[in-house]
Write a protein that holds these residues in place. Structure first.
Motif, mmCIF file in Angstrom:
data_model
loop_
_atom_site.group_PDB
_atom_site.id
_atom_site.type_symbol
_atom_site.label_atom_id
_atom_site.label_comp_id
_atom_site.label_asym_id
_atom_site.label_seq_id
_atom_site.Cartn_x
_atom_site.Cartn_y
_atom_site.Cartn_z
ATOM 1 N N VAL B 144 3.904 -5.787 -9.635
ATOM 2 C CA VAL B 144 2.721 -4.921 -9.508
ATOM 3 C C VAL B 144 1.960 -5.272 -8.226
ATOM 4 O O VAL B 144 1.495 -4.390 -7.501
ATOM 5 C CB VAL B 144 1.809 -5.045 -10.757
ATOM 6 C CG1 VAL B 144 0.466 -4.353 -10.517
ATOM 7 C CG2 VAL B 144 2.496 -4.461 -11.977
ATOM 8 N N GLY B 145 1.887 -6.571 -7.948
ATOM 9 C CA GLY B 145 1.212 -7.021 -6.727
ATOM 10 C C GLY B 145 1.835 -6.382 -5.489
ATOM 11 O O GLY B 145 1.131 -5.966 -4.566
ATOM 12 N N ILE B 146 3.154 -6.266 -5.482
ATOM 13 C CA ILE B 146 3.840 -5.626 -4.344
ATOM 14 C C ILE B 146 3.531 -4.133 -4.328
ATOM 15 O O ILE B 146 3.204 -3.554 -3.288
ATOM 16 C CB ILE B 146 5.368 -5.869 -4.424
ATOM 17 C CG1 ILE B 146 5.663 -7.370 -4.349
ATOM 18 C CG2 ILE B 146 6.107 -5.099 -3.330
ATOM 19 C CD1 ILE B 146 7.077 -7.745 -4.735
ATOM 20 N N LEU B 147 3.629 -3.507 -5.491
ATOM 21 C CA LEU B 147 3.374 -2.065 -5.567
ATOM 22 C C LEU B 147 1.970 -1.712 -5.080
ATOM 23 O O LEU B 147 1.758 -0.692 -4.434
ATOM 24 C CB LEU B 147 3.555 -1.578 -7.019
ATOM 25 C CG LEU B 147 4.931 -1.020 -7.392
ATOM 26 C CD1 LEU B 147 6.045 -2.022 -7.159
ATOM 27 C CD2 LEU B 147 4.959 -0.548 -8.831
ATOM 28 N N ARG B 148 1.008 -2.568 -5.408
ATOM 29 C CA ARG B 148 -0.385 -2.268 -5.025
ATOM 30 C C ARG B 148 -0.580 -2.250 -3.502
ATOM 31 O O ARG B 148 -1.520 -1.668 -3.008
ATOM 32 C CB ARG B 148 -1.349 -3.299 -5.637
ATOM 33 C CG ARG B 148 -1.621 -3.140 -7.103
ATOM 34 C CD ARG B 148 -2.164 -1.811 -7.531
ATOM 35 N NE ARG B 148 -3.361 -1.351 -6.865
ATOM 36 C CZ ARG B 148 -4.136 -0.379 -7.330
ATOM 37 N NH1 ARG B 148 -3.860 0.221 -8.472
ATOM 38 N NH2 ARG B 148 -5.200 0.000 -6.673
ATOM 39 N N LYS B 149 0.328 -2.897 -2.795
ATOM 40 C CA LYS B 149 0.215 -2.876 -1.322
ATOM 41 C C LYS B 149 0.524 -1.485 -0.770
ATOM 42 O O LYS B 149 0.099 -1.127 0.311
ATOM 43 C CB LYS B 149 1.205 -3.866 -0.692
ATOM 44 C CG LYS B 149 0.814 -5.326 -0.891
ATOM 45 C CD LYS B 149 1.621 -6.223 0.048
ATOM 46 C CE LYS B 149 3.110 -6.165 -0.237
ATOM 47 N NZ LYS B 149 3.986 -6.920 0.609
ATOM 48 N N TYR B 150 1.307 -0.713 -1.540
ATOM 49 C CA TYR B 150 1.773 0.577 -1.039
ATOM 50 C C TYR B 150 1.140 1.783 -1.729
ATOM 51 O O TYR B 150 1.133 2.874 -1.176
ATOM 52 C CB TYR B 150 3.296 0.690 -1.223
ATOM 53 C CG TYR B 150 4.075 -0.275 -0.367
ATOM 54 C CD1 TYR B 150 4.419 0.066 0.940
ATOM 55 C CD2 TYR B 150 4.463 -1.523 -0.858
ATOM 56 C CE1 TYR B 150 5.141 -0.808 1.732
ATOM 57 C CE2 TYR B 150 5.174 -2.410 -0.070
ATOM 58 C CZ TYR B 150 5.514 -2.057 1.223
ATOM 59 O OH TYR B 150 6.222 -2.921 2.012
ATOM 60 N N PHE B 151 0.663 1.592 -2.968
ATOM 61 C CA PHE B 151 0.244 2.755 -3.764
ATOM 62 C C PHE B 151 -1.184 2.592 -4.278
ATOM 63 O O PHE B 151 -1.659 1.479 -4.489
ATOM 64 C CB PHE B 151 1.214 2.961 -4.936
ATOM 65 C CG PHE B 151 2.643 3.093 -4.477
ATOM 66 C CD1 PHE B 151 3.074 4.243 -3.833
ATOM 67 C CD2 PHE B 151 3.538 2.038 -4.646
ATOM 68 C CE1 PHE B 151 4.378 4.352 -3.375
ATOM 69 C CE2 PHE B 151 4.853 2.142 -4.197
ATOM 70 C CZ PHE B 151 5.277 3.305 -3.550
ATOM 71 N N ASP B 152 -1.829 3.748 -4.515
ATOM 72 C CA ASP B 152 -3.215 3.739 -4.984
ATOM 73 C C ASP B 152 -3.305 3.626 -6.497
ATOM 74 O O ASP B 152 -4.343 3.239 -7.026
ATOM 75 C CB ASP B 152 -3.914 5.025 -4.539
ATOM 76 C CG ASP B 152 -3.974 5.111 -3.030
ATOM 77 O OD1 ASP B 152 -4.820 4.424 -2.447
ATOM 78 O OD2 ASP B 152 -3.158 5.834 -2.436
ATOM 79 N N ALA B 153 -2.270 4.036 -7.189
ATOM 80 C CA ALA B 153 -2.296 3.957 -8.650
ATOM 81 C C ALA B 153 -0.935 3.498 -9.151
ATOM 82 O O ALA B 153 0.106 3.978 -8.682
ATOM 83 C CB ALA B 153 -2.637 5.310 -9.242
#
Lengths: 257, 370
Positions: B144-153
């Motif tokens: 999730v930490g990685i995903l949050r770098k790229y996406f807003d939700a």
């Protein structure tokens, strides 16, 4: 009427119609709607700022000279609203912010307590805060004391087009609160907007009533006319209302002494 | 508090007998009501109501525009692992299927995110099978930490977790959870899920309640249509969504209507759900709950998705891959090693989907989160 200007948050506005930008099928329409409504101020949800997708980023479609008022749609608490307002300030460089804090996803009613808290924090930080609220005198006083530049009571639940259901409470706010009152949300008909202005609201804010009409542009123009008519009537002041008929040739008209 | 208690009230309810008694007058009354009750909803799901589908569709469309405007939010799923301890006969990830199992490294997750973000996608759904060993809570948190770098939700479609685990994931940036009950028929559920963690019907049913208590913004439910009777499955899914809406007013509630599609293992649905029934389900739910997100994934064909746009759907996946790390593989145009969870029907690119939405007179929304 020419000199009738709404001075608010350092702005001098000739138009007393604020419009929302959500719910339209295409961002290209925004320019035409602004033109037809002659509105000078448009609210934009910060959650929809999208700098990665230019075609879907509404900010790219707002003409020069129109004031952008970011709103905190999506915030559930004062803390979230404050965070969103700061993002807005950094992104578009404006101090204007409409606080919208909603924690009920059915009727989307604003949380007055959280709104008053956010008003206080953001006003202290130098924001010009417009506070969307449930029509309530105590909350309005709190928001006014916290530095809000405008109090924005809802006419009916947002998006419902149900009209000025909170009429009596709005009347009390106009009477008791010195900060400008701008009815926001629920107004469905042009006559609703006209009525608000006749009552003495400083302005009205409309979105769904325009976006849900099959003819957005004509409806935007109709709201412009309604707001002007209501404002003129407020300034002119209506004649007294009588419960009994008054004939133009009264029966006692012959009495001279 | 549990939806399980609500569903028990219908334990001996005779759906067929109810459907028999539904009259044309009942259907029209239910369509025209402002606030629908449970039995109105059930009336609109009855076979007789299908004759009035155009009336329902018109009202559903009007309600959706009033609540959400003419906009459709786009998202993409990212499958990070197909390791699974369950043996669901209808699922490609079942333990009994001899497929290549893989779990993405954090570098691979990053590489896939980069590609998806490049499509303009800002909302992501993280998906994995049920394996607390291969995809532990810690692994999910780091992902999730990685995903949050790229996406807003970031929403999750992973195995059911406990409330404290949901809270930990919330803290690292998860916004919502999607979980399908598969079937609301408890007896059938136990036949289909004989072993492993998934065999606990009640625990799965209460997943969104635990996520709601952990303050999640998006709670999405649904049944896997085709496993059991159409009317009762959609009815319970709708009641479930309504229950969540009432008990977690802070959250946006969403529903999906996934129809069983061919997957590895060759499972064939017990019931075939027609396009007409799918539309009936979506419209009935819209009339019953009004403010509910309705998601249509790439399980459905491009032409059907196009036709569904004005009927009240609010979210669509686009440019999807249901293979583990499928975006990198697709880019490399390599022979994929593993099979997807289900076969994709709409293979259009994100740009194509956007054009389709604009063409229907609606606006694609890529970002709807601050």
């Amino acid at each position: 009427m020419k000199d009738d200007v709404l001075s608010i948050a350092g702005l001098e506005l000739k138009s007393r119609l604020f419009i929302g930008s959500g719910k339209f099928p295409n961002n290209n329409l925004i320019t035409d709607i602004i033109k037809a409504s002659e509105s000078q101020i448009i609210t934009v949800a910060v959650r929809r700022f999208d700098f990665e997708n230019p075609r879907e980023n509404i900010l790219n479609f707002i003409p020069q000279g129109i004031y952008i008022m970011p709103n905190t749609s999506g915030a559930r608490t004062a803390d979230e609203a404050v965070r969103i307002a700061r993002i807005a300030k950094t992104s578009v460089g404006t101090d204007l912010v409409k606080i919208e804090i909603i924690n009920d996803n059915k009727y989307l009613l604003p949380d007055n307590y959280q709104t008053a808290k956010a008003c206080e924090v953001l006003s202290k930080e130098g924001f010009n805060v417009f506070a969307y609220m449930n029509a309530d005198i105590y909350a309005a006083r709190d928001m006014q004391n916290a530095g809000a530049k405008a109090i924005m009571p809802l006419g009916a639940p947002i998006g419902t087009n149900r009209g000025l259901k909170t009429e009596e409470m709005v009347r009390i706010l106009i009477e008791e609160i010195d900060t400008p009152i701008i009815v926001d949300a629920g107004l469905g008909k042009t006559s609703d907007a006209c009525k608000c202005m006749e009552m003495g609201c400083a302005a009205v804010m409309v979105n769904t009533a325009i976006s849900s009409s099959p003819n957005f542009i004509l409806m935007a123009e109709a709201f412009k006319d309604a707001v002007i008519a209501g404002r003129k009537a407020y300034l002119a002041k209506h004649g007294a209302v009588s419960s009994a008929a008054r004939a133009s040739s009264p029966l006692t008209g012959f009495l001279r002494d | 508090m549990s939806f399980y208690n609500e569903i028990q009230k219908y334990k001996n309810f005779d759906f067929d007998a109810f459907a028999q008694k539904v009259s044309e007058n009942d259907i029209l009354n239910s369509i025209n009501k402002k606030n629908l009750y449970e039995y109105d909803f059930l009336t609109l799901l009855s076979p007789k109501a299908i004759t009035y589908i155009e009336f329902m569709a018109n009202k559903a469309s009007e309600i959706a525009v009033k609540n959400f405007g003419k906009s459709i939010l786009l998202y993409a799923p990212l499958y990070i692992s197909n390791f699974c301890v369950n043996n669901c006969v209808y699922c490609g990830f079942s333990t009994s299927n001899a497929i290549t199992r893989e779990v993405l490294t954090f570098e691979e997750i990053d590489a896939n995110c980069k590609i998806i973000a490049g499509y303009g996608i800002r909302h992501i759904l993280l998906v994995c099978g049920e394996s607390r060993i291969k995809t532990s809570l810690e692994y999910l948190k780091k992902s999730v930490g990685i995903l949050r770098k790229y996406f807003d939700a970031v929403d999750l479609e992973v195995y059911p977790l406990g409330e404290s685990e949901y809270r930990e994931l919330f803290e690292v940036g998860v916004d919502g959870v999607t979980i399908y009950q598969e079937t609301y028929n408890e007896k059938l559920y136990k036949v289909l899920h004989t072993k492993g963690a998934k065999s606990d019907y009640k625990y799965r049913l209460e997943t969104c309640e635990r996520a709601g208590c952990a303050d999640y913004r998006n709670l999405n439910v649904g049944a896997l249509l085709g496993l059991d009777n159409f009317v009762s499955e959609v009815f319970f899914a709708g009641l479930h969504a309504q229950y969540l809406r009432k008990n977690f007013p802070h959250a946006e509630i969403g529903m999906s209507f996934p129809r069983l599609r061919p997957a590895e293992g060759g499972f064939h649905p017990k019931v075939e759900i027609s396009d007409r029934q799918l539309v009936q389900a979506m419209c009935a739910v819209r009339l019953f709950i009004n403010r509910v997100n309705i998601t249509v994934s790439t399980r459905e064909s491009a032409s059907l998705r196009n036709n569904l746009i004005p009927l009240g759907i609010t979210k669509m996946s686009a440019g999807s891959s249901t293979e583990v790390g499928g975006y990198v593989k697709r880019l490399k145009n390599s022979e994929s090693l593993s099979k997807g969870q289900f076969t994709i029907n709409d293979v259009a690119s994100v740009e194509d989907v956007k054009e389709m939405i604009y063409g229907a007179g609606y606006q694609p929304v890529m970002k709807d989160m601050f």
